[in-house]
Design an enzyme around this catalytic site. Sequence first.
Site, short mmCIF file in Angstrom:
data_model
loop_
_atom_site.label_atom_id
_atom_site.label_comp_id
_atom_site.label_asym_id
_atom_site.label_seq_id
_atom_site.Cartn_x
_atom_site.Cartn_y
_atom_site.Cartn_z
CG HIS A 192 -1.86 1.13 1.29
ND1 HIS A 192 -2.20 1.76 2.46
CD2 HIS A 192 -2.51 1.81 0.31
CE1 HIS A 192 -3.03 2.76 2.19
NE2 HIS A 192 -3.22 2.81 0.89
CD GLU B 242 -0.33 1.08 5.87
OE1 GLU B 242 -0.59 1.39 7.02
OE2 GLU B 242 -1.19 1.08 4.95
N1 3HC Z 1 3.91 14.26 -7.54
C1 3HC Z 1 5.25 14.32 -7.45
N2 3HC Z 1 5.92 15.18 -6.66
C2 3HC Z 1 5.16 16.05 -5.95
C3 3HC Z 1 3.76 16.06 -5.99
C4 3HC Z 1 3.13 15.11 -6.84
N3 3HC Z 1 1.79 15.03 -6.95
N4 3HC Z 1 3.31 17.04 -5.16
C5 3HC Z 1 4.40 17.62 -4.63
N5 3HC Z 1 5.51 17.02 -5.09
C6 3HC Z 1 6.89 17.35 -4.74
C7 3HC Z 1 7.26 18.70 -5.26
O1 3HC Z 1 7.73 18.64 -6.60
C8 3HC Z 1 8.36 19.12 -4.30
O2 3HC Z 1 9.55 18.46 -4.67
P1 3HC Z 1 11.00 19.11 -4.39
O3 3HC Z 1 11.15 19.15 -2.89
O4 3HC Z 1 11.91 18.14 -5.04
O5 3HC Z 1 11.01 20.45 -5.02
C9 3HC Z 1 7.89 18.52 -2.97
O6 3HC Z 1 6.98 17.45 -3.31
C10 3HC Z 1 7.16 19.51 -2.08
O7 3HC Z 1 6.08 20.03 -2.83
P2 3HC Z 1 5.50 21.50 -2.68
O8 3HC Z 1 6.58 22.41 -2.17
O9 3HC Z 1 4.82 21.86 -3.96
O10 3HC Z 1 4.29 21.40 -1.67
P3 3HC Z 1 4.26 20.94 -0.15
O11 3HC Z 1 5.48 21.32 0.60
O12 3HC Z 1 2.92 21.39 0.31
O13 3HC Z 1 4.23 19.36 -0.23
C11 3HC Z 1 2.94 17.39 -0.16
C12 3HC Z 1 3.28 18.67 -0.96
C13 3HC Z 1 4.18 16.55 -0.01
C14 3HC Z 1 1.90 16.66 -0.98
C15 3HC Z 1 2.39 17.79 1.24
O14 3HC Z 1 1.31 18.67 1.07
C16 3HC Z 1 1.96 16.63 2.07
O15 3HC Z 1 2.76 15.94 2.69
N6 3HC Z 1 0.64 16.35 2.08
C17 3HC Z 1 0.08 15.21 2.80
C18 3HC Z 1 0.12 14.01 1.89
C19 3HC Z 1 -0.50 12.81 2.54
O16 3HC Z 1 -0.88 12.78 3.69
N7 3HC Z 1 -0.59 11.72 1.76
C20 3HC Z 1 -1.19 10.49 2.20
C21 3HC Z 1 -2.59 10.42 1.70
S1 3HC Z 1 -3.36 8.90 2.18
C22 3HC Z 1 -3.07 7.84 0.92
O17 3HC Z 1 -2.50 8.18 -0.08
C23 3HC Z 1 -3.54 6.45 1.10
C24 3HC Z 1 -4.70 6.09 0.19
O18 3HC Z 1 -4.96 4.72 0.33
C25 3HC Z 1 -5.95 6.85 0.50
#
Ligand code: 3HC
Length: 285
Positions: free
Chosen positions: A140, A152
């Site tokens: 996961h 996971e």
């Molecule tokens: N794809 C690839 N890279 C991405 C991306 C994407 N969709 N979104 C952001 N990034 C990269 C950026 O390019 C940047 O890279 P760099 O450091 O090399 O320049 C880095 O991530 C940071 O991005 P930003 O500065 O644009 O934005 P943030 O600092 O806000 O980070 C985030 C974005 C990492 C998505 C942050 O908002 C975060 O951690 N969000 C929470 C994500 C989360 O909780 N995910 C789990 C969801 S649950 C799940 O997926 C399970 C499922 O079963 C439901």
Amino acid sequence: MAIKKLGVLGAGTMGAGIAQIGAEAGLQVVLVDIEQKFVDRGLKVITTNWDKAVAKGKITDKDVADYLGRLKTSTNNRDLQDCDLIIEAIIENIEIKKKVFKELGEMCSPATVLASNTSGFSITEIAVASGRPDKVVGMHFFNPVPVMKLVEVIPGAETTEETVAVAMETCRVIGKTAIRAKEAPGFIVNRLLVPYLNDAAHAYQEGVASVEDIDQAMKLGANMPIGPLALCDLVGIDVLLMVAEYFYQEFGDPKFRPALALKQKVRAGHLGIKTGKGFYDYTKK
Ligand code: 3HC
């Protein structure tokens, strides 16, 4: 067993991310979806990420050419049959997943390990459908896959330790931290995260605060990197609703009752970032 050829079934947000990091890690990758337009969309997400990384000076054009050389796409599941490991990342619907695992079980080499990226369904149930339950494991991933460090790894009732070891080793190769979880709805992360996101939707529904204020509150008051309603949009409200409904049914506990706000968004086709609208409107940005 060292994995050389990775199959990814489903070129949506998660599948594209898995294919991307597989190719970056030096694996031969076959990315398959049912229609060319889905494959093209997944490939576009991947190449856009690579273009951004080149622009930031993190990788070179030569790296991208190498990655692309290792990444094949297809609309035919048969192109997966000689993969060492296939990770399924299709729609979060248990009946469709079972159908796909049955097909993969019949078609693939007996050595192929089959993994599901399910957000929380029973690995045992999916594994039994494949006809080779010893070779099936949950893997996961988290959205966005290229950024989130966790996978996971979930054995089903009949998964062998050898199969688990393949999943664990693959995580190491693709640069992820693997945590082993027992089979239970939502495993670890979604068991805790989905009720939180669902509660945020309930709070919004009850008029506790605006979308923006709920998100701001959790960012500034609990140091979350992103607010819960923005996270609903990132994950996909349809995915979240399906998981919440599954929890409600499996646990039989009213605390998992899906928020009406989630149902309304899904009925309206406002699934989050992927459709341009969810709790926020991304078409205006
Ligand atoms: N794809 C690839 N890279 C991405 C991306 C994407 N969709 N979104 C952001 N990034 C990269 C950026 O390019 C940047 O890279 P760099 O450091 O090399 O320049 C880095 O991530 C940071 O991005 P930003 O500065 O644009 O934005 P943030 O600092 O806000 O980070 C985030 C974005 C990492 C998505 C942050 O908002 C975060 O951690 N969000 C929470 C994500 C989360 O909780 N995910 C789990 C969801 S649950 C799940 O997926 C399970 C499922 O079963 C439901």
